[in-house]
Design an enzyme around this catalytic site. Structure first.
Site, PDB file in Angstrom:
ATOM      1  N   LYS A  80       6.853  11.698  12.489  1.00 35.36           N
ATOM      2  CA  LYS A  80       5.751  10.831  12.041  1.00 35.36           C
ATOM      3  C   LYS A  80       5.695   9.571  12.907  1.00 35.36           C
ATOM      4  O   LYS A  80       6.747   9.041  13.301  1.00 35.36           O
ATOM      5  CB  LYS A  80       5.973  10.475  10.562  1.00 35.36           C
ATOM      6  CG  LYS A  80       4.818   9.740   9.921  1.00 35.36           C
ATOM      7  CD  LYS A  80       5.042   9.534   8.426  1.00 35.36           C
ATOM      8  CE  LYS A  80       3.917   8.754   7.772  1.00 35.36           C
ATOM      9  NZ  LYS A  80       4.097   8.587   6.317  1.00 35.36           N
ATOM     10  N   SER A 163       0.276   9.933   3.402  1.00 31.24           N
ATOM     11  CA  SER A 163      -0.010   9.556   4.761  1.00 31.24           C
ATOM     12  C   SER A 163       0.676  10.430   5.815  1.00 31.24           C
ATOM     13  O   SER A 163       0.310  10.345   6.983  1.00 31.24           O
ATOM     14  CB  SER A 163       0.434   8.110   4.977  1.00 31.24           C
ATOM     15  OG  SER A 163       1.839   7.989   4.761  1.00 31.24           O
ATOM     16  N   SER A 187       3.750  10.165  -0.012  1.00 32.84           N
ATOM     17  CA  SER A 187       3.232  10.564   1.292  1.00 32.84           C
ATOM     18  C   SER A 187       3.906  11.754   1.963  1.00 32.84           C
ATOM     19  O   SER A 187       3.445  12.213   3.002  1.00 32.84           O
ATOM     20  CB  SER A 187       3.274   9.385   2.257  1.00 32.84           C
ATOM     21  OG  SER A 187       2.188   8.554   2.001  1.00 32.84           O
TER      22      SER A 187
HETATM   23  N1  GLN Z   1      -0.893   6.978  -0.820  1.00 32.09           N
HETATM   24  C1  GLN Z   1       0.052   5.999  -1.207  1.00 32.09           C
HETATM   25  C2  GLN Z   1      -0.333   4.657  -0.620  1.00 32.09           C
HETATM   26  O1  GLN Z   1      -1.308   4.602   0.018  1.00 32.09           O
HETATM   27  C3  GLN Z   1       1.414   6.414  -0.770  1.00 32.09           C
HETATM   28  C4  GLN Z   1       1.647   6.181   0.655  1.00 32.09           C
HETATM   29  C5  GLN Z   1       3.021   6.563   1.092  1.00 32.09           C
HETATM   30  O2  GLN Z   1       3.768   7.220   0.364  1.00 32.09           O
HETATM   31  N2  GLN Z   1       3.365   6.128   2.292  1.00 32.09           N
HETATM   32  O3  GLN Z   1       0.320   3.689  -0.797  1.00 32.09           O
END
Ligand code: GLN
Length: 505
Positions: A80, A163, A187
């Site tokens: 990532k 994400s 995410s």
């Molecule tokens: N979708 C969640 C956020 O926007 C989780 C993001 C994540 O786990 N990095 O904060």
């Protein structure tokens, strides 16, 4: 060899170790699949082709020399874009870090290299890991390799979730057998669910965060994404463990003590708690079926199912978005174009320091990141901190307690990973709250620091009008209970194989 299907990491290591294949033979196959599929999926934002081929050759020489081989010997991996790898851009899909080349590697990346893996490139993500669709990226959206069929199909394709959507799409698209993601509120698990692969958010502190660009430090954990539970476990074992560079990483002794108390249990010995507040939510029909089929399977395997309540679940999303935004506002204050990050081209003789900083941040951050910074700064500001941040931390404690109470009576908790399958790309563009709600079942594991896994569920016979997009369930375990999660996932993986053959009604 070119006709062979893409292998799991576990099988690939075995073949290469046994000398049936070489890393020099297998690596170009993965590069070819990326070359073929990435223009439509946009899963990788950079492929380290020459370096990967050189490393493959070097690994083959190592094997020939008779040296001891690492547990990920020759396995290609996607990373990532918020994980540092020496000399490679680590942009977090943000203009703010578009040219940032770290001079060190994240502990997890170093451990992959020490285990003889091949880092193939970096994958797309939501800017600074803030998002649930891998749409908020300077590289454009990633596409889910899965498509709906028939009249429900959309031409623009489906979101892979986010994400870590680039990593999940890379694995689901057969580009790499395994990839790393990060999970602050879901995410890893949510994209894994949308893409039909396995994803694990480890216990807070089991995997070092050193070299992970911080979003919300008390919630962030790095974890694996894979097509099988065996691969998930293999990758987890390589990256976990104490690290002197991360003060929150758990010592071996602590982990061992807790693991001993948890004792290993096979599926038939398990007491599985069904989270009432999650099961009662408005779920898409195929997600509901995934939950029901999982329960039916576990019951038939001899597990004991009991309903449990986590009374404060309704407050999880609000608590999460407050805490995450407060920590994000604090962590991202370092990007001012002076100390770190993109510097706006403002003529300095005419501008004040504040103007240069404001212009740099204005240009460098995307809309979603700005939204979080504003929310977090507001919630932390004088006079409001008690009302918002302090209250959220108290609710976080109460949510933790709810889990502890539940785990006094059950070994794992079962619920859906997401309320529905993947949404079409752009579906939530005008409505950030709708996007936030896709995380409603995942955020509590981060608030409570617990390990949680997303397991894809192969449904029995589908009606012609039912969605063909992947669906998943989620299991939570007590702290350091990862091995319980792996054993449930392995049992369900076997069940999935049978279901694929049409043998499950
Ligand atoms: N979708 C969640 C956020 O926007 C989780 C993001 C994540 O786990 N990095 O904060």
């Amino acid at each position: 060899m070119s006709q062979e299907p893409i292998l799991s990491a576990t099988d690939l290591v075995t073949r290469i170790r046994e000398g049936q294949w070489t890393a020099t033979e297998s690596t170009p196959r993965h590069l070819a699949i990326i070359a073929q599929r990435n223009s439509s999926l946009n899963a990788f934002v950079e492929v380290w082709r020459d370096e990967a081929l050189e490393r493959a050759a070097q690994l083959d020489r190592k094997r020939a020399s008779g040296a001891t081989l690492g547990s990920l010997f020759g396995v290609p991996i996607g990373i990532k874009s918020n994980l540092c790898v020496t000399g490679h851009v680590c942009s977090c899909s943000s203009k703010m870090l578009a040219n940032y080349r770290p001079t060190y590697s994240a502990t997890v990346c170093q451990r992959l290299l020490d285990a003889d893996a091949i880092l193939l490139g970096r994958t797309n993500m939501d800017e600074y890991a803030m998002g649930s669709g891998t749409e908020y990226s300077i590289y454009g959206p990633t596409r889910n390799p899965h498509q709906e069929v028939g009249p429900n199909a959309v031409s623009g394709g489906y979101s892979p979730g986010g994400s870590s959507g680039g990593s999940a799409a890379a694995v689901a698209g057969g580009m790499v057998p395994i990839a790393l993601g990060s999970d602050t509120g879901g995410s890893i698990r949510q994209p894994a669910a949308f893409c039909g692969v396995y994803g694990l958010k480890p216990t807070y502190g089991r995997v070092s965060r050193f070299g992970l660009v911080a979003y919300a430090s008390s919630l962030d954990q790095i974890g694996p994404i894979a097509t099988t539970p065996d691969d998930l476990e293999l990758l987890f074992q390589v990256i976990e463990g104490p690290d002197r560079h991360d003060a929150t990483s758990l010592s071996r002794e602590t982990v061992q003590q807790v693991e001993t108390k948890l004792r290993h249990k096979s599926v038939e010995q398990l007491r599985v708690g069904i989270i009432r507040e999650h099961a009662e939510q408005d779920l898409a029909p195929t997600v509901r079926r995934a939950l029901e089929e999982t329960q039916a399977y576990l019951k038939s395997a001899g597990a004991t199912l009991v309903e449990v309540s986590l009374p404060r679940q309704a407050h999880a999303i609000a608590t999460y978005y407050l805490i995450a935004s407060c920590e994000a506002a604090s962590n991202l204050s370092r990007y001012d174009g002076m100390h770190f990050g993109h510097r706006a081209n403002v003529p300095e003789q005419n501008a004040t320091l504040e103007q240069v900083i404001a212009a740099s941040r204005g240009e460098g951050f995307g809309a979603e990141v700005k939204r979080r910074i504003m929310l977090g700064t507001y919630a932390l500001s004088h006079g409001y901190a008690e009302q918002y941040y302090q209250q959220a931390t108290r609710m976080r404690q109460a949510i933790r307690l709810d889990f502890a109470t539940a785990f006094a009576n059950v070994d794992v908790l079962l619920g859906p990973t997401t309320p529905g399958p993947a949404f079409p790309i752009g579906a939530h563009r005008q409505d950030p709250i709708a996007m936030y709600l896709t995380d409603q079942f995942t955020v509590s594991a981060n608030l409570a620091g617990l390990p949680a896994i997303s397991v894809p569920i192969e449904l029995g016979k589908l009606q012609s009008n039912e969605s063909r997009l992947p669906v998943a369930v989620q299991f939570h375990a007590p702290p350091c209970g990862e091995s319980r999660l792996f054993s449930v996932a392995k049992a369900l993986h076997e069940r999935n194989q049978t279901a694929k053959l049409g043998a499950v009604a």
